[in-house]
Design a protein around this motif. Structure first.
Motif, PDB file in Angstrom:
ATOM      1  N   VAL A 195     -24.936   8.680   6.685  1.00  0.00           N
ATOM      2  CA  VAL A 195     -26.016   8.113   4.922  1.00  0.00           C
ATOM      3  C   VAL A 195     -27.163   8.381   5.633  1.00  0.00           C
ATOM      4  O   VAL A 195     -28.328   9.129   5.732  1.00  0.00           O
ATOM      5  N   VAL A 196     -26.958   7.376   6.922  1.00  0.00           N
ATOM      6  CA  VAL A 196     -28.179   7.014   7.714  1.00  0.00           C
ATOM      7  C   VAL A 196     -28.866   8.312   8.668  1.00  0.00           C
ATOM      8  O   VAL A 196     -30.574   8.282   8.694  1.00  0.00           O
ATOM      9  N   THR A 197     -28.307   8.827   8.684  1.00  0.00           N
ATOM     10  CA  THR A 197     -29.054  10.128   9.877  1.00  0.00           C
ATOM     11  C   THR A 197     -28.829  11.926   8.737  1.00  0.00           C
ATOM     12  O   THR A 197     -29.890  12.037   8.864  1.00  0.00           O
ATOM     13  N   PHE A 240     -26.794  10.462  -0.554  1.00  0.00           N
ATOM     14  CA  PHE A 240     -26.368   8.686  -0.902  1.00  0.00           C
ATOM     15  C   PHE A 240     -25.394   8.610  -1.274  1.00  0.00           C
ATOM     16  O   PHE A 240     -25.118   9.239  -2.868  1.00  0.00           O
ATOM     17  N   ALA A 241     -24.374   7.752  -1.320  1.00  0.00           N
ATOM     18  CA  ALA A 241     -23.132   6.941  -2.009  1.00  0.00           C
ATOM     19  C   ALA A 241     -23.088   5.779  -1.563  1.00  0.00           C
ATOM     20  O   ALA A 241     -22.939   4.813  -0.553  1.00  0.00           O
ATOM     21  N   THR A 242     -22.533   5.114  -3.303  1.00  0.00           N
ATOM     22  CA  THR A 242     -22.657   3.530  -2.747  1.00  0.00           C
ATOM     23  C   THR A 242     -21.613   3.126  -2.174  1.00  0.00           C
ATOM     24  O   THR A 242     -20.419   3.805  -1.886  1.00  0.00           O
ATOM     25  N   ALA A 243     -21.550   2.005  -1.497  1.00  0.00           N
ATOM     26  CA  ALA A 243     -20.266   1.120  -0.801  1.00  0.00           C
ATOM     27  C   ALA A 243     -19.819   1.124  -2.231  1.00  0.00           C
ATOM     28  O   ALA A 243     -18.154   1.799  -1.002  1.00  0.00           O
ATOM     29  N   GLU A 278     -28.428  -0.360  -1.375  1.00  0.00           N
ATOM     30  CA  GLU A 278     -28.485   0.329  -2.254  1.00  0.00           C
ATOM     31  C   GLU A 278     -29.964   1.023  -2.674  1.00  0.00           C
ATOM     32  O   GLU A 278     -30.048   2.253  -3.667  1.00  0.00           O
ATOM     33  N   ASP A 279     -30.796  -0.135  -2.889  1.00  0.00           N
ATOM     34  CA  ASP A 279     -31.810  -0.126  -3.315  1.00  0.00           C
ATOM     35  C   ASP A 279     -32.611   0.124  -2.367  1.00  0.00           C
ATOM     36  O   ASP A 279     -33.796   1.056  -3.017  1.00  0.00           O
ATOM     37  N   ALA A 280     -32.344   0.558  -1.319  1.00  0.00           N
ATOM     38  CA  ALA A 280     -32.947   1.450  -0.360  1.00  0.00           C
ATOM     39  C   ALA A 280     -32.575   3.304  -0.125  1.00  0.00           C
ATOM     40  O   ALA A 280     -33.145   4.154   0.567  1.00  0.00           O
ATOM     41  N   ARG A 281     -31.378   3.304  -0.725  1.00  0.00           N
ATOM     42  CA  ARG A 281     -30.525   4.224  -0.600  1.00  0.00           C
ATOM     43  C   ARG A 281     -30.272   4.804   0.764  1.00  0.00           C
ATOM     44  O   ARG A 281     -30.631   6.297   1.027  1.00  0.00           O
ATOM     45  N   THR A 282     -30.148   3.530   1.320  1.00  0.00           N
ATOM     46  CA  THR A 282     -29.877   4.488   3.064  1.00  0.00           C
ATOM     47  C   THR A 282     -28.520   3.040   3.605  1.00  0.00           C
ATOM     48  O   THR A 282     -28.508   1.916   2.547  1.00  0.00           O
ATOM     49  N   TYR A 283     -28.140   2.829   4.744  1.00  0.00           N
ATOM     50  CA  TYR A 283     -27.728   1.648   5.275  1.00  0.00           C
ATOM     51  C   TYR A 283     -28.066   1.051   6.487  1.00  0.00           C
ATOM     52  O   TYR A 283     -28.855   1.633   7.254  1.00  0.00           O
TER      53      TYR A 283
END
Length: 225
Positions: free
Chosen positions: A54-56, A61-64, A145-150
């Motif tokens: 997700v970061v790359t 994006f998928a939630t935790a 989740e609010d940034a849609r990344t990790y």
């Protein structure tokens, strides 16, 4: 340095709660006769790999919670778990991790002098239940989740900067993971490493502002300012 800190931001998974112990408990409940170390490693590899993707930008994006469900399904396939109710409970393991022994008291002590925030890769719903079950109390809890990344993507740390409304150098990021603190440093935040048995210890090249053996020791350092 500590006199210039307006708020303290805490990583949660591994820093405030014992994530491996929580996962191992859930795995033992779901598959008592399985190799728990192997199942834990399978789970952790899946989460780390998919968050990195997700970061790359290699996956949307998928939630935790969604990633935990995928990890639970991988574990179930490996261990032969077929009961849907058992799988559902296993997928929710991330909401039930126990706090470290010093977490609640250390957090409360630090919160007497400065605002305290959670900044977690857990999604909003999971973070709510996790911190409630662990007995942790924040002035504000922020989810990647609010940034849609990790983490360690810079967008996640900027959630805390924006929430407090001060320059990043006036925020102290606390974590048991050196990779997490490096991410915070990259956006200008101050950093404090707290040693945990399951953490990612600093390397010789790391230059974090504070090092503590416990949250109590960190609270002492902050109170001495």
């Amino acid at each position: 340095m500590t006199a210039q800190i307006d708020a303290v931001v805490f990583d949660v998974l591994g820093t405030m709660v014992d994530e491996p112990r929580g996962l191992t408990t859930a795995l033992r409940e779901a598959a008592p006769d399985a190799d728990l170390d192997a199942l834990l490693a399978l789970w952790q590899r899946h989460i780390e790999r998919e968050q990195d993707r997700v970061v790359t930008g290699d996956r949307p994006f998928a939630t935790a919670d969604a990633l935990d469900r995928e990890a639970a399904e991988a574990v179930a396939a490996h261990a032969g778990i077929t009961d849907p109710a058992v799988l559902d409970r296993l997928a929710g393991a991330g909401r039930r991790h126990p706090a470290w022994e010093d977490s609640a008291a250390g957090l409360e002590r630090i919160a007497r002098r400065r605002p305290v925030l959670a900044l977690s890769n857990a999604n909003r719903a999971a973070l709510l239940h996790l911190t409630a079950n662990a007995g942790l109390r924040w002035h504000q809890a922020l989810s990647a989740e609010d940034a849609r990344t990790y983490k360690p993507a810079p967008e996640v740390y900027r959630l805390a900067v924006e929430a407090v409304g001060v320059p990043p150098e006036r925020l102290l990021m606390v974590a048991a993971h050196a990779w997490d603190l490096r991410g915070a440093q990259a956006v200008g935040m101050r950093t404090a490493y707290v040693r945990r048995p399951v953490g990612d210890p600093p390397q010789e090249t790391d230059t974090f502002d504070l090092h503590a053996e416990s949250l109590g020791e960190l609270a002492e350092a902050l109170e001495a300012a």
